[in-house]
Every structure is written in structure tokens, then in C-alpha cells.
Design a protein around this motif. Structure first.
Motif, PDB file in Angstrom:
ATOM      1  N   GLU A 209       0.825  -1.256   0.011  1.00 26.46           N
ATOM      2  CA  GLU A 209      -0.126  -0.098   0.041  1.00 26.46           C
ATOM      3  C   GLU A 209       0.852   1.332  -0.168  1.00 26.46           C
ATOM      4  O   GLU A 209       1.836   1.286   0.938  1.00 26.46           O
ATOM      5  N   ASN A 210       0.748   2.103  -1.079  1.00 30.59           N
ATOM      6  CA  ASN A 210       1.617   3.229  -1.052  1.00 30.59           C
ATOM      7  C   ASN A 210       1.026   4.585  -0.308  1.00 30.59           C
ATOM      8  O   ASN A 210      -0.019   4.346   0.749  1.00 30.59           O
ATOM      9  N   ALA A 211       1.769   5.587  -0.330  1.00 27.27           N
ATOM     10  CA  ALA A 211       1.391   6.882   0.813  1.00 27.27           C
ATOM     11  C   ALA A 211      -0.083   7.574   0.243  1.00 27.27           C
ATOM     12  O   ALA A 211      -0.591   8.036   0.997  1.00 27.27           O
ATOM     13  N   HIS A 212      -0.494   7.092  -0.846  1.00 23.74           N
ATOM     14  CA  HIS A 212      -1.956   7.476  -1.257  1.00 23.74           C
ATOM     15  C   HIS A 212      -3.049   6.446  -0.948  1.00 23.74           C
ATOM     16  O   HIS A 212      -4.269   6.455  -1.159  1.00 23.74           O
ATOM     17  N   GLU A 214      -3.223   3.350  -2.040  1.00 24.65           N
ATOM     18  CA  GLU A 214      -3.351   2.621  -3.195  1.00 24.65           C
ATOM     19  C   GLU A 214      -2.610   1.107  -3.050  1.00 24.65           C
ATOM     20  O   GLU A 214      -1.487   1.145  -2.514  1.00 24.65           O
ATOM     21  N   ILE A 215      -3.127   0.193  -3.737  1.00 22.55           N
ATOM     22  CA  ILE A 215      -2.882  -1.260  -3.587  1.00 22.55           C
ATOM     23  C   ILE A 215      -2.243  -1.740  -4.804  1.00 22.55           C
ATOM     24  O   ILE A 215      -2.537  -1.575  -5.773  1.00 22.55           O
ATOM     25  N   LEU A 216      -1.114  -2.389  -4.791  1.00 25.18           N
ATOM     26  CA  LEU A 216      -0.428  -2.759  -5.850  1.00 25.18           C
ATOM     27  C   LEU A 216      -1.002  -4.001  -6.423  1.00 25.18           C
ATOM     28  O   LEU A 216      -1.081  -5.071  -5.571  1.00 25.18           O
ATOM     29  N   LEU A 217      -1.380  -3.949  -7.699  1.00 26.33           N
ATOM     30  CA  LEU A 217      -1.831  -5.417  -8.302  1.00 26.33           C
ATOM     31  C   LEU A 217      -1.302  -5.648  -9.528  1.00 26.33           C
ATOM     32  O   LEU A 217      -0.884  -4.525 -10.384  1.00 26.33           O
ATOM     33  N   THR A 230      -6.308 -11.501 -15.376  1.00 30.14           N
ATOM     34  CA  THR A 230      -7.052 -11.180 -14.270  1.00 30.14           C
ATOM     35  C   THR A 230      -6.064 -10.479 -13.286  1.00 30.14           C
ATOM     36  O   THR A 230      -4.928 -10.595 -13.469  1.00 30.14           O
ATOM     37  N   TRP A 231      -6.569  -9.439 -12.626  1.00 24.92           N
ATOM     38  CA  TRP A 231      -5.868  -8.867 -11.659  1.00 24.92           C
ATOM     39  C   TRP A 231      -5.695  -9.590 -10.199  1.00 24.92           C
ATOM     40  O   TRP A 231      -6.580 -10.415 -10.078  1.00 24.92           O
ATOM     41  N   HIS A 232      -4.088  -9.550  -9.927  1.00 24.93           N
ATOM     42  CA  HIS A 232      -3.973 -10.277  -8.874  1.00 24.93           C
ATOM     43  C   HIS A 232      -2.837  -9.701  -8.014  1.00 24.93           C
ATOM     44  O   HIS A 232      -2.010  -8.824  -8.554  1.00 24.93           O
ATOM     45  N   TRP A 309      -4.143   0.797  -7.346  1.00 21.93           N
ATOM     46  CA  TRP A 309      -5.612   0.967  -7.273  1.00 21.93           C
ATOM     47  C   TRP A 309      -6.160   1.248  -5.837  1.00 21.93           C
ATOM     48  O   TRP A 309      -5.634   0.843  -4.906  1.00 21.93           O
ATOM     49  N   ARG A 310      -6.961   2.490  -5.901  1.00 21.20           N
ATOM     50  CA  ARG A 310      -7.797   2.713  -4.901  1.00 21.20           C
ATOM     51  C   ARG A 310      -8.693   1.276  -4.256  1.00 21.20           C
ATOM     52  O   ARG A 310      -9.293   0.953  -5.070  1.00 21.20           O
TER      53      ARG A 310
END
Length: 341
Positions: A209-212, A214-217, A230-232, A309-310
Motif C-alpha cells: 500500500e503506497n502513501a496514497h 493505493e494497493i499494488l496489483l 485477471t488482476w491479482h 488501485w484505490r
């Protein structure tokens, strides 16, 4: 140290695209061929020093070549080249890990299919001969232990009526099943196997999870071994290593991220049966508080894009248990069950 590898603003998700084509990683495909009597077709390899499993009975197969668009094309080409063999109903069965002579680990996609011909009629171009063997004969053959175990597992599924071959399909669909959601090896669920244990597959996943917030996928490649198109999460399976060691290795290999194990904490677990009848899985999710680097496309045959992604606007399609894990983490839960009946 960079723990804020994020877009400069939090508007649309930032898309990271591969800059240059990279060589395909080493990967092999093999064919587990059986007949209506439950016998298996094995290949006696040449007894030549330096080749893989010299003088042993093994499965037909070989390595992926540059012209192969998928591992299904690899195994079909190998069957044609080695034995003039065509099996229409080949379907992914499992993924095995083999150690090559140089000490590296090579993934082998195992395809299974039924054929009832006479191997004496085939034109074998490699090795010594092909022959049918019943499972009870296998212990008397010179065969790799991993091959014997693989055939034993498949024979058990046939004997218990829990194996149903998948219909013919392209690898974009079939590879989705190769290591996660197979429609073909219908391993019994817990309710159907109260008299014997069922091994559970362990997966390790990275939650960044970054400073904003948001999650890395990652968007999986259409021909990836799991979750095609598919996102994962960034994820993998342990290879004779601890879960944290696996996480650190996968982050480096898949995305070029360097993570100190001391900066990792347990975040969530999803205990699931992905599809009724498939092997149970324990999916462990770990959060890294700090890392070094910006996500890169290191394995383009598996992942074509990394994006942030939020959590309230996650992409579609998204692996269902990935969404369940994210929801659980946001709610402060440590455990989720998925797909059990």
C-alpha cells in the motif's frame, strides 16, 4: 529506501508497461497419457550422460521454444516431433517443479489426456521405446520419484471417480486452471475425503500500500499459469523455503522490488476451495511496510502490467480471493474462508 512507489497524483491508476521484450523464462511441458484400462504411457529415455533422467522411464515432453505461443503448443509440438502423436483432449493437470543439472528449478506444466492406441505403431524419434504400464508396476521401474508420485496421484483420482478431463480449450483458458482453478483434476473436497487426508496448497502473496492508500496489483498475461487476463496480488508458491523467504524472492523476481523480511508482517489468510472439487488452498498474505524499487515487468509471460488501485475502486476482473483478502485487511480481520460447503 522507497516506500512510496506511487503515481504523482491519485487520479487514474498509473499503468506500468514493459519497455523492452524480455526472454521467456525456462519452462517445460510434459504429457501424462493414460488409456481406458488405467495404464500410463511412458517413454524410455536414452542412457546418455548429461541428458535429463538418462535411462529412465518418463513422460513425453520438452522445453518451450521461441515459436511456441503457449505451453499447450509446446506439448503438442513435442508429441508430434517425438512420436507423431496427436491427442485432442489434452488439458492441464498440475504444475511440477524439477531441478535441472545446473541446480536451477524449472517449472513443468503437466497436461493429461486419454489415448488408447498401440505405441508400437508410433514413429519414435527420440529415446528407446514407449510402453503402457499399470500403476502397480511403477515401483519396479527406473523412474524419478516425482514421476511415480505424479502418476500415483492421477491414478488415485481415476480410481475414486474424482477425475474428469476438461473439454478442449486454448491455453488462455486452460492455463488459468494449471495451478489454481483446474476443471480437470477433481480432487475431492474435505466433505468427500473424511477417510483420508488431502494435501493443501500454500500460496504466498504481497500486499503493498503506497502513501496514497493505493494497493499494488498485477494484470496476469493471457497465457499465464494462473489467473489469465485477471488482476491479482504479486504471489507465488514456496520452493523448499519459508513463506517470508518466498515472498522476498517473488517480489524481486516478479517486480524487481527489494524487501527486508524484518519489514514484513502477516496481514491475512484465505482458506479456500477455489472451485468445488479442486484442491484446498491456504493463501497467506503479508504486508511490507517498506521496500526499495519501483515495480517492473520482470516476468512478462506472467504479468503484463503493475498498477496502483484505490481499494474502493478495484479493477475487474479481479481474483475473487484477492478481493476477499483486501476486504479482510481493511476490516481488520486476519482470516477468511472461501468456497467451503
Amino acid at each position: 529506501m522507497n516506500d512510496q512507489t506511487s503515481p504523482t497524483d491519485s487520479a487514474p491508476p498509473y499503468q506500468l508497461r514493459p519497455q523492452l521484450p524480455l526472454p521467456l523464462p525456462r519452462a517445460n511441458a510434459s504429457a501424462l497419457i493414460y488409456n481406458e484400462s488405467g495404464a500410463y504411457l511412458l517413454h524410455l529415455r536414452d542412457d546418455i550422460p548429461g541428458i535429463w533422467e538418462p535411462g529412465s522411464w518418463s513422460l513425453l515432453g520438452g522445453g518451450r521454444e521461441p515459436g511456441d505461443r503457449s505451453l499447450e503448443e509446446t506439448i503438442r509440438r513435442e508429441l508430434r516431433e517425438e512420436a507423431g502423436l496427436d491427442i485432442p483432449d489434452l488439458a492441464p493437470f498440475t504444475v511440477e517443479q524439477a531441478r535441472s543439472s545446473d541446480g536451477t528449478t524449472v517449472p513443468i506444466q503437466i497436461f493429461a489426456g486419454q489415448w488408447s492406441g498401440d505405441p508400437a505403431d508410433l514413429e519414435l524419434t527420440e529415446g528407446v521405446m514407449l510402453h503402457w504400464f499399470r500403476p502397480e508396476v511403477m515401483p519396479r521401474l527406473r523412474t524419478a520419484p516425482s514421476t511415480r508420485d505424479l502418476l500415483r496421484r492421477h491414478a488415485e483420482l481415476l480410481d475414486t471417480g474424482h477425475y474428469a478431463p476438461a473439454p478442449s480449450t486454448t491455453l488462455a483458458d486452460a492455463d488459468t486452471t494449471a495451478s489454481g482453478r483446474p476443471p480437470h483434476p477433481h480432487t475431492p473436497s474435505a466433505a468427500a475425503t473424511s477417510e483420508r487426508g488431502v494435501p493443501h496448497i500454500i500460496g504466498v502473496h504481497l500486499y503493498l500500500e503506497n502513501a496514497h492508500g493505493e494497493i499494488l496489483l498485477g494484470l496476469r498475461h493471457p497465457d499465464s499459469a494462473y489467473a489469465a487476463k485477471t488482476w491479482h496480488f504479486l504471489a507465488g508458491h514456496c520452493e523448499q523455503e519459508s513463506a517470508l523467504a518466498c515472498l522476498v524472492r517473488e517480489a524481486r523476481e516478479e517486480a524487481g522490488l527489494l524487501i527486508d523480511p524484518t519489514d514484513v508482517e502477516y496481514a491475512h489468510a484465505v482458506h479456500l476451495v477455489d472451485t468445488p472439487g479442486t484442491p484446498p488452498r491456504m493463501q497467506l498474505v503479508f504486508r511490507a511496510r517498506h521496500w526499495t524499487g519501483t515495480p517492473e515487468i520482470r516476468e512478462p509471460d506472467r504479468c503484463v502490467s503493475w498498477s496502483w488501485w484505490r481499494p474502493e475502486a478495484l479493477p475487474e476482473p479481479l481474483v475473487p480471493y484477492t478481493r476477499a483478502a483486501i476486504d479482510g485487511i481493511r476490516a481488520g480481520r486476519l482470516y477468511t474462508e472461501w468456497g467451503w460447503t
